[in-house]
Motif scaffolding. Structure first.
Motif, short mmCIF file in Angstrom:
data_model
loop_
_atom_site.label_atom_id
_atom_site.label_comp_id
_atom_site.label_asym_id
_atom_site.label_seq_id
_atom_site.Cartn_x
_atom_site.Cartn_y
_atom_site.Cartn_z
N GLN A 1 3.61 7.58 5.41
CA GLN A 1 3.38 6.47 4.48
C GLN A 1 4.56 6.31 3.52
OE1 GLN A 1 0.95 4.26 4.85
NE2 GLN A 1 0.11 5.44 6.56
N TYR B 1 1.81 -2.06 3.31
CA TYR B 1 0.45 -1.67 2.93
C TYR B 1 0.40 -1.39 1.43
CZ TYR B 1 -0.34 -0.98 7.91
OH TYR B 1 -0.45 -1.16 9.26
N THR C 1 4.42 2.86 1.41
CA THR C 1 3.05 2.71 0.89
C THR C 1 2.94 3.42 -0.46
OG1 THR C 1 2.29 2.74 3.17
CG2 THR C 1 0.61 3.02 1.45
#
Ligand SMILES: [Zn+2]
Length: 435
Positions: free
Chosen positions: A386, A336, A391
């Motif tokens: 994350q 991501y 990320t």
């Protein structure tokens, strides 16, 4: 430089859905691994970056995606059918099978410690099957053991269609199969794997050293781009006596994997060996001469790239007494590019606004700019989740957002937060992507 163990990597891969053991509910299949949602995203981003760098951004490269099954004559001409083999030996005590050239120096059985083996037998590494219903010799085909041969076999098609001037290259990404006697080390050596290969054709009289050095530099530049730790990579100049008879120079680019220093990529000057095998020529329009071009071959493994990237990116630190695991992935290959959170999960107005921000960040083509969305658990936990999948940025929508259209952005590496206006967020990410 970080020091990560295989256990840490394998555990993270399984826990977060990067890589699972294959066929697990049936007890697995030896050394078969499946790429889960985040793994396939990471792998695709690495392949996309490779294709963009070596095919799309160059004027001298032609892409190819050839059929995996090829005429058996290809493997007869290339020499694979007669010589692509490893010396197989069997322990007379425990009947385990090994590659003779991979036994430890003291020649003891790695399983039981005895020292009595059968005579070595040449074991062909190509996976064999049959086309059509009859299992007879005439129907034998092989799963390709490398992508490279297709570039030589289709050389004529590319030349006839595009009339490229030398030097030029043909590039391909695709699966290959080798019936390895001893696969292992997670996804490092598997029987089914994916390659990214280039065959770069040069004029026979040209100084191949020049192109060889250019390709070595290009490979290094790309490795840096995808975050492979340069302190862990080493060039191994393959000694003259170990070179294949047709090669004048080969460099193995090695990487310090958690289980030791092993080959990551290869670069070889192959002379005119391959095109001669397939009786292919190139007609030079200017000199009206027929020549057999020489070949420089940069070769990359996809799974090894994934493993080297993960081993390079893996980090652990401590925040307020708690351990943090995070992946220092470059934004261009992270599963991501960013994540968006509503501060609270029970306030519909925050959730709605956060969804809006996510759409804004994804832009017109959501698939090309993947943005995660997470509203479960507290913000600290969401940051950790994350961080662990690499990320780079997290955006949080809070009550102030509803009043002034600003959001907080939090940096994975520094953990610093700042407030920016929503309208600037997409530009913020695009600038970071170019860094
Ligand atoms: Zn044994």
């Amino acid at each position: 430089m970080n020091n990560v163990s295989m256990d840490q990597l394998i555990s993270l891969c399984k826990r977060r859905g990067f890589i699972f053991p294959g066929s697990e509910i049936y007890g697995g299949l030896a050394n078969a691994w499946d790429f889960g949602p985040l793994g396939v995203a990471l792998k695709n981003n690495i392949k996309r970056s490779w294709w963009q760098t070596f095919v799309e951004e160059r004027d001298d490269m032609y892409g190819l995606d050839a059929a995996l099954l090829m005429n058996r004559k290809v493997w007869q001409a290339s020499g694979h059918e007669s010589t692509f083999s490893d010396p197989l030996i069997e322990c007379k005590n425990c009947h385990e099978r090994f590659r003779e050239d991979q036994l430890p120096p003291e020649k003891k059985c790695p399983s039981c410690g005895k020292q009595e083996f059968t005579q070595p037998q040449q074991f062909n590494l190509m996976l064999k099957t049959f086309l059509g219903p009859a299992e007879e010799d005439a129907n034998i085909v092989y799963f390709r053991p490398e992508t490279a041969q297709a570039m030589f076999v289709d050389f004529k098609q590319i030349v006839d269609t595009y009339s490229p001037k030398l030097p030029f290259g043909i590039a391909q990404i695709g699966k290959a199969f080798r019936n390895e006697i001893t696969p292992g080390n997670f996804i490092f050596r598997t029987r089914e794997f994916e390659q990214m290969e280039i065959e770069y054709f040069i004029k026979p009289g040209d100084d191949w050293n020049v192109y060889f050095e250019q390709w070595l530099a290009a490979m290094k530049a790309w490795m840096k781009k995808i975050g492979i730790d340069q302190n862990k990579t080493h060039d191994l100049e393959v000694p003259k006596e170990e070179l294949a008879h047709y090669s004048k120079r080969t460099i193995d680019i090695e990487f310090d994997f958690p289980f030791g220093r092993k080959e990551l990529y290869g670069l070889a000057y192959r002379g005119d060996f391959d095109l001669t095998n397939h009786k292919q020529e190139y007609f030079n329009e200017e000199t009206k001469e027929r020549v057999v071009p020489h070949v420089i071959e940069p070769s990359f493994g996809v799974e090894r790239s994934v493993l080297a990237v993960l081993a390079s990116a893996y980090q652990e630190d401590e925040i307020e007494g708690e351990k943090r695991t995070w992946l220092n992935l470059p934004m261009r290959i992270a599963p991501y590019r960013a994540a968006v959170f509503p501060l609270l999960s029970n306030k519909p107005e925050l959730i709605e606004k956060a969804q809006e921000v996510r759409k804004e960040l994804q832009g017109a083509w959501p698939g090309f700019f993947p943005i995660a969305f997470d509203k479960s658990g507290n913000i600290g936990k969401r940051y950790r989740r994350q961080d662990e999948i690499g990320t780079p940025y997290c955006f949080t929508v809070d009550f102030q957002t509803l009043q002034d259209n600003t959001i907080t952005v939090r940096d994975r590496n520094t953990m610093k937060q700042e407030r920016i206006v929503i309208a600037e967020a997409r530009k913020f990410l695009e600038e970071k992507l170019r860094e």
